[in-house]
Write an enzyme that holds these catalytic residues in place. Structure first.
Site, PDB file in Angstrom:
ATOM      1  CD  GLU A  90      -3.087  -0.737   0.142  1.00 39.62           C
ATOM      2  OE1 GLU A  90      -3.093   0.390  -0.392  1.00 39.62           O
ATOM      3  OE2 GLU A  90      -3.884  -1.633  -0.164  1.00 39.62           O
ATOM      4  CD  GLU A 121       4.713 -21.322  11.140  1.00 35.32           C
ATOM      5  OE1 GLU A 121       4.692 -21.540  12.360  1.00 35.32           O
ATOM      6  OE2 GLU A 121       3.817 -20.710  10.530  1.00 35.32           O
TER       7      GLU A 121
END
EC number: 4.2.1.126
Length: 308
Positions: A90, A121
């Protein structure tokens, strides 16, 4: 596969504990469930309030690094990593930043944005490799995001970042006494146990998104990307953003929309430059040169031109 007999329990972690308020979650009506979620989400606001000093430190320290040519990296896995990618994505349209300035790095890469790759992960070495792959240096900032605080991928990245002298920030939703981690700044968002036990996409994810909103917006304010509460560095890349740019110009200057459109065009569709041109009478190159001299700070550039 890990030997099940050797697998440590994570049940003591705040993010894994059972929430007594939702013991009968599967028996609630839809309206009761909505009300319970609304009630529990209040914990996210308190968590942000309790982390206010660490968040402010992160804003100040990150802005200082970026002014010197550094970059900001969000690194995480699963929901935590996706939120980092979202916030980074953004920044270019909102603040007209180059894509490399704020980067989100997710365990598993772009494919993990739409398809969970939870096993990745656990790869400490993959997180550590990110530092070399992105050529992270002492100028940069690395924010490692791990709701439960134990993600090996995140710890690998933070350890490697510390090794090259980068500013490190650890963001987790468990207290220090449950998970300790060396970092320059430690942000703990203690939202409590989730309504759906262990589902950290809920309150932990919400608080994380709130924290990232605050950090990125605060940094961009410090870098002069905002005038008042207007995004004067908005990238005019579609009709919606063109309309926003025109409204900023009309609201701030009082000119009509036609005049604002002409000014915006002369400025090269740069709102901040257009405002300075309007106030000072400078042409676009001169206005940009003055902004560059003042490190992009519109208030300072205006004062330098009008009150030399």
């Amino acid at each position: 596969m890990t030997n099940l007999q050797e697998l440590p329990s994570r049940g003591h972690l705040l993010t894994e504990q059972i929430n007594p308020a939702s013991q009968n979650l599967d028996q609630l009506t839809p309206l009761e469930l909505v009300d319970l979620f609304n009630q529990e989400d209040a914990h996210t606001l308190r968590a942000i309030a309790q982390a206010r000093e660490a968040l402010a430190q992160t804003i100040s320290a990150t802005a200082a690094r970026l002014r010197q040519g550094g970059r900001l990296f969000y690194i995480g896995a699963g929901t935590s990593g996706r939120l980092g990618v979202l916030d980074a994505a953004e920044c270019p349209p909102t603040f007209c930043t180059p894509p490399h300035l704020v980067q989100g790095i997710l365990a598993g890469g772009d494919a993990a944005l739409v398809r969970s790759s939870e096993g990745l992960e656990d790869r400490y070495e993959d997180g550590a490799a990110v530092v070399g792959d992105r050529q992270i240096t002492a100028q940069d900032v690395v924010i490692g995001i791990s709701a439960g605080g134990t993600t090996p991928y995140v710890h690998g990245a933070l350890d490697a970042a510390q090794g090259v002298g980068a500013l490190t920030v650890f963001m987790a939703c468990v207290p220090v006494e449950q998970v300790q981690r060396s970092a320059d700044i430690d942000i703990r968002l203690l939202v409590g146990p989730e309504l759906l036990a262990g589902s950290t996409r809920l309150k932990a994810g919400t608080a994380t998104k709130m924290a990232l909103n605050i950090i990125s917006t605060g940094v961009m304010v410090q870098l002069g990307k905002v005038y008042g509460n207007r995004m004067v560095d908005v990238a005019v890349s579609n009709r919606k953003l063109l309309d926003r740019a025109l409204r900023i110009l009309t609201d701030v200057t009082g000119m009509d929309r036609a005049a604002a459109a002409a000014l915006l065009e002369r400025s090269g569709y740069q709102v901040k430059r257009a405002l300075l041109m309007h106030w000072t009478g400078l042409d676009a190159p001169a206005a940009q040169a003055l902004l560059d001299q003042q490190n992009g700070q519109l208030h300072a550039a205006r004062s330098a031109a009008l009150d030399p």
